[in-house]
Design a protein around this motif. Sequence first.
Motif, PDB file in Angstrom:
ATOM      1  N   ALA A  90       0.832  -1.203   0.000  1.00  0.00           N
ATOM      2  CA  ALA A  90       0.000   0.000   0.000  1.00  0.00           C
ATOM      3  C   ALA A  90       0.868   1.255   0.000  1.00  0.00           C
ATOM      4  N   ALA A  91       1.924   1.239   0.803  1.00  0.00           N
ATOM      5  CA  ALA A  91       2.819   2.399   0.885  1.00  0.00           C
ATOM      6  C   ALA A  91       3.493   2.667  -0.461  1.00  0.00           C
ATOM      7  N   LYS A  92       3.910   1.606  -1.147  1.00  0.00           N
ATOM      8  CA  LYS A  92       4.522   1.776  -2.473  1.00  0.00           C
ATOM      9  C   LYS A  92       3.536   2.423  -3.435  1.00  0.00           C
ATOM     10  N   PHE A  93       2.301   1.939  -3.426  1.00  0.00           N
ATOM     11  CA  PHE A  93       1.286   2.486  -4.315  1.00  0.00           C
ATOM     12  C   PHE A  93       1.024   3.959  -3.995  1.00  0.00           C
ATOM     13  N   LEU A  94       0.814   4.269  -2.718  1.00  0.00           N
ATOM     14  CA  LEU A  94       0.511   5.650  -2.333  1.00  0.00           C
ATOM     15  C   LEU A  94       1.686   6.583  -2.614  1.00  0.00           C
ATOM     16  N   GLN A  95       2.895   6.078  -2.421  1.00  0.00           N
ATOM     17  CA  GLN A  95       4.092   6.877  -2.703  1.00  0.00           C
ATOM     18  C   GLN A  95       4.121   7.267  -4.183  1.00  0.00           C
ATOM     19  N   LYS A  96       3.774   6.333  -5.063  1.00  0.00           N
ATOM     20  CA  LYS A  96       3.734   6.625  -6.498  1.00  0.00           C
ATOM     21  C   LYS A  96       2.656   7.646  -6.839  1.00  0.00           C
ATOM     22  N   GLN A  97       1.622   7.734  -5.983  1.00  0.00           N
ATOM     23  CA  GLN A  97       0.546   8.700  -6.199  1.00  0.00           C
ATOM     24  C   GLN A  97       0.881  10.074  -5.612  1.00  0.00           C
ATOM     25  N   GLY A  98       2.049  10.185  -5.001  1.00  0.00           N
ATOM     26  CA  GLY A  98       2.487  11.481  -4.479  1.00  0.00           C
ATOM     27  C   GLY A  98       2.291  11.683  -2.989  1.00  0.00           C
ATOM     28  N   TYR A  99       1.917  10.638  -2.272  1.00  0.00           N
ATOM     29  CA  TYR A  99       1.744  10.741  -0.822  1.00  0.00           C
ATOM     30  C   TYR A  99       3.074  10.559  -0.109  1.00  0.00           C
ATOM     31  N   GLN A 100       3.208  11.216   1.046  1.00  0.00           N
ATOM     32  CA  GLN A 100       4.349  11.011   1.933  1.00  0.00           C
ATOM     33  C   GLN A 100       3.969   9.822   2.812  1.00  0.00           C
ATOM     34  N   VAL A 101       4.742   8.761   2.774  1.00  0.00           N
ATOM     35  CA  VAL A 101       4.371   7.538   3.488  1.00  0.00           C
ATOM     36  C   VAL A 101       5.513   6.965   4.309  1.00  0.00           C
ATOM     37  N   LYS A 102       5.145   6.191   5.323  1.00  0.00           N
ATOM     38  CA  LYS A 102       6.079   5.360   6.072  1.00  0.00           C
ATOM     39  C   LYS A 102       5.350   4.067   6.381  1.00  0.00           C
ATOM     40  N   ASN A 103       6.028   2.958   6.153  1.00  0.00           N
ATOM     41  CA  ASN A 103       5.493   1.641   6.462  1.00  0.00           C
ATOM     42  C   ASN A 103       5.874   1.286   7.896  1.00  0.00           C
ATOM     43  N   ILE A 104       4.915   0.755   8.658  1.00  0.00           N
ATOM     44  CA  ILE A 104       5.191   0.362  10.042  1.00  0.00           C
ATOM     45  C   ILE A 104       5.757  -1.055  10.054  1.00  0.00           C
ATOM     46  N   ARG A 105       7.032  -1.174  10.412  1.00  0.00           N
ATOM     47  CA  ARG A 105       7.712  -2.475  10.426  1.00  0.00           C
ATOM     48  C   ARG A 105       7.096  -3.411  11.467  1.00  0.00           C
ATOM     49  N   GLY A 106       6.782  -4.614  11.036  1.00  0.00           N
ATOM     50  CA  GLY A 106       6.241  -5.614  11.958  1.00  0.00           C
ATOM     51  C   GLY A 106       4.744  -5.533  12.174  1.00  0.00           C
ATOM     52  N   GLY A 107       4.138  -4.419  11.785  1.00  0.00           N
ATOM     53  CA  GLY A 107       2.693  -4.260  11.880  1.00  0.00           C
ATOM     54  C   GLY A 107       2.135  -4.478  13.272  1.00  0.00           C
ATOM     55  N   LEU A 108       0.862  -4.853  13.296  1.00  0.00           N
ATOM     56  CA  LEU A 108       0.187  -5.059  14.581  1.00  0.00           C
ATOM     57  C   LEU A 108       0.732  -6.262  15.349  1.00  0.00           C
ATOM     58  N   ASN A 109       1.462  -7.129  14.676  1.00  0.00           N
ATOM     59  CA  ASN A 109       2.093  -8.237  15.399  1.00  0.00           C
ATOM     60  C   ASN A 109       3.076  -7.722  16.449  1.00  0.00           C
ATOM     61  N   ARG A 110       3.636  -6.551  16.217  1.00  0.00           N
ATOM     62  CA  ARG A 110       4.612  -5.960  17.150  1.00  0.00           C
ATOM     63  C   ARG A 110       3.967  -4.955  18.114  1.00  0.00           C
ATOM     64  N   TRP A 111       2.742  -4.565  17.850  1.00  0.00           N
ATOM     65  CA  TRP A 111       2.051  -3.545  18.657  1.00  0.00           C
ATOM     66  C   TRP A 111       1.739  -4.110  20.043  1.00  0.00           C
ATOM     67  N   ASP A 112       2.118  -3.381  21.084  1.00  0.00           N
ATOM     68  CA  ASP A 112       1.830  -3.838  22.441  1.00  0.00           C
ATOM     69  C   ASP A 112       0.948  -2.845  23.200  1.00  0.00           C
ATOM     70  N   GLY A 113       0.418  -1.882  22.465  1.00  0.00           N
ATOM     71  CA  GLY A 113      -0.473  -0.907  23.073  1.00  0.00           C
ATOM     72  C   GLY A 113      -1.918  -1.367  23.010  1.00  0.00           C
ATOM     73  N   PRO A 114      -2.823  -0.533  23.486  1.00  0.00           N
ATOM     74  CA  PRO A 114      -4.242  -0.904  23.488  1.00  0.00           C
ATOM     75  C   PRO A 114      -4.833  -0.906  22.088  1.00  0.00           C
ATOM     76  N   LEU A 115      -5.834  -1.749  21.899  1.00  0.00           N
ATOM     77  CA  LEU A 115      -6.595  -1.811  20.661  1.00  0.00           C
ATOM     78  C   LEU A 115      -8.047  -1.498  20.982  1.00  0.00           C
ATOM     79  N   VAL A 116      -8.747  -0.946  20.013  1.00  0.00           N
ATOM     80  CA  VAL A 116     -10.178  -0.733  20.159  1.00  0.00           C
ATOM     81  C   VAL A 116     -10.878  -1.599  19.133  1.00  0.00           C
TER      82      VAL A 116
END
Length: 106
Positions: free
Chosen positions: A76-102
Amino acid sequence: MLTIFKAVPTMTIAELKTSLKNRQMVLLDVRTIQEYRSGHIRGAKNVPLNRINTYQGDKEKLHLIICQSGMRSKQAAKFLQKQGYQVKNIRGGLNRWDGPLVGGKE
């Protein structure tokens, strides 16, 4: 040698936690609607990967892209970057997230 492909910048979960306080960024969760509803980071906007081509956002804001493991968000980040968006991909995704979820829609 001319580089055709621009690397997608990445961000760690620790950096994401700091960035969530910044109102000048957008957090996009590109998992499926069902995955998103089962639990997501507060404030994340759900735009599933298969619909990323329909996304219309503010190109002036930094877009942080997350999924479950970091693979779909990278696409998704690659696609959006090509469309002119400023992007950063979150390494490890939610598998690495240890904060609260809703759960449910936000």
